[in-house]
Structure formats: C-alpha cells, structure tokens
Design an enzyme around this catalytic site. Structure first.
Site, PDB file in Angstrom:
ATOM      1  N   CYS A  45       0.831  -1.215   0.000  1.00  0.00           N
ATOM      2  CA  CYS A  45       0.000   0.000   0.000  1.00  0.00           C
ATOM      3  C   CYS A  45       0.860   1.258   0.000  1.00  0.00           C
ATOM      4  O   CYS A  45       0.527   2.255  -0.641  1.00  0.00           O
ATOM      5  CB  CYS A  45      -0.910   0.024   1.230  1.00  0.00           C
ATOM      6  SG  CYS A  45      -1.977  -1.403   1.345  1.00  0.00           S
TER       7      CYS A  45
HETATM    8  C1  BEZ Z   1       0.488  -5.043   1.927  1.00  0.00           C
HETATM    9  O1  BEZ Z   1      -0.461  -4.271   1.874  1.00  0.00           O
HETATM   10  O2  BEZ Z   1       1.614  -4.658   1.784  1.00  0.00           O
HETATM   11  C2  BEZ Z   1       0.223  -6.488   2.096  1.00  0.00           C
HETATM   12  C3  BEZ Z   1      -0.951  -6.888   2.690  1.00  0.00           C
HETATM   13  C4  BEZ Z   1      -1.186  -8.238   2.848  1.00  0.00           C
HETATM   14  C5  BEZ Z   1      -0.269  -9.169   2.407  1.00  0.00           C
HETATM   15  C6  BEZ Z   1       0.908  -8.757   1.808  1.00  0.00           C
HETATM   16  C7  BEZ Z   1       1.161  -7.400   1.654  1.00  0.00           C
END
Ligand code: BEZ
Length: 211
Positions: A45
């Site tokens: 994100c």
């Molecule tokens: C992320 O948002 O970075 C993420 C969320 C869940 C699993 C792997 C990465």
C-alpha cells in the site's frame, strides 16, 4: 447486493485526510477512482499510494479524481503519510478515507471474507461523471496494482464513452480502435473520415477518432 457495472456508485459521507467529504459532491462532474487498501503501514500500500501521488498530473489530465480507502482511522492515516512521502519522494496530494467502521468497505463489497475477515482486498472502482460505475477490478492484498494499466483503461473508457468504438487487446492511447459491431461498414466509412479497415465483416479498425 453486490455492485455491477452501470450501477450508481454508492454515495457516502466520510472523514478523510483532506477533511470530511460527501463522495458525490466531491466527485462533482469529474471521473473518479476509488481504490481500497488492506491496512495502513503495509508495504504494498505504501508503494501504491506513493505511485498515485506521483501520477497526479496523469490523472488530472484525464479529469480523474483519486481517493483511497483504508479501514484504519484518521490518526493512523496521518501518522502513515510521512512514510509514504519519504519512501516515494512525493507529497501526498489526494485524500485517504478513514473507514474504521468499514462503512465504505461494506458499501463497495471490498471485504472478501474468504480472503481476509477484516482487511479489504485491493478493489478499484472507476466512476464516470454520471456517477455510474464504469469499471471494477479486484486484486488480492499480496499483488500491487499496475498504474500504467489503470491509466490505460481510463483512456479506453473515456474514448469508448464518446465514440462508437471499442478497444482491442493491449490497446493503448494512439492505437487504432475497433468500430462497434452495431455499425455497418457502410455507415462506419461515413462516420469515421480517417478511414475504416475491414479485416473481417465484424472486425473493422479506424484510427483513434479523438486524436
Ligand atoms: C500489503 O499491503 O503490503 C500487504 C498486505 C497483505 C499481504 C501482503 C502485503
């Protein structure tokens, strides 16, 4: 009930990192891209929000307002933003919705319980100026979205909304478009003065009409 293309994008009022907004008022006459994030302080994100901020000019040129949603509160978003800015070398320039009660996530069916009971998947909703949903994409949390593809698909949506054409596989802005099947080749020749190339009676190309 789940949302479908052509439905009115559900309206809501929410706190965001740029103040309280009413979604439909905030959209005004613009196109919009609402996209969800599993949680704050997550690595993928952090890259996606930075990328969106870096591409602000590209979205603006297409008349698209971007808005992110994450099921954390405003305090958390505001603590996360300096990280996003530092990592991506950018100033955050679009709002993140604080959706700790999951109102928006539920309205847009962004929580897929068999993937995660609490976190949203990576949904993308492209909304037209008439407030209807033009495109929906769903990625798992582990896969960051391709922002070149998001801009490409917006180009296709905006072209095909205004001209009687569709776009072929891997089309990108500037490539030839396909004449929609409902137009006869005879009418297409009149309608598209740049020319019509008939490959099959049902597959006719024309240079991109809005270029
Ligand atoms: C992320 O948002 O970075 C993420 C969320 C869940 C699993 C792997 C990465």
């Amino acid at each position: 009930m789940s949302l479908r293309l052509g439905d009115i994008a559900p309206d809501f009022t929410a706190d965001t990192t740029q103040g309280k907004i009413n979604f439909h008022e905030w959209l005004g006459d613009s196109w919009g891209m609402l996209f969800s994030h599993p949680a704050d302080f997550t690595p993928v994100c952090t890259t996606e929000l930075g990328k969106t901020a870096l591409l602000k000019g590209d979205f603006e040129r297409r008349g698209v307002k971007t808005i992110a949603v994450s099921v954390d509160d405003l305090e958390s978003h505001n603590k996360w933003i300096p990280d996003i800015e530092e990592v991506n070398g950018v100033t955050m320039n679009f709002p993140i919705i604080a959706d700790e009660d999951r109102k928006v996530a539920e309205l847009y069916d962004m929580i897929h319980p068999n993937a995660s009971a609490k976190a949203t998947v990576r949904s993308v909703f492209i909304i037209g100026p008439d407030k209807t949903i033009k495109l929906m994409l769903t990625y798992p949390a582990s896969t960051g979205r391709n922002f070149t593809e998001l801009l490409r698909v917006i180009d296709s949506l905006q072209l095909t909304a205004n001209h009687s054409v569709a776009t072929p596989a891997d089309w990108k802005d500037g490539d030839d478009a396909i004449v929609v099947p409902t137009i006869s080749t005879e009418d297409a020749i009149k309608k598209f003065p740049k020319g019509v190339k008939e490959v099959k009676p049902y597959l006719r190309y024309t240079p991109q009409p809005n270029k």
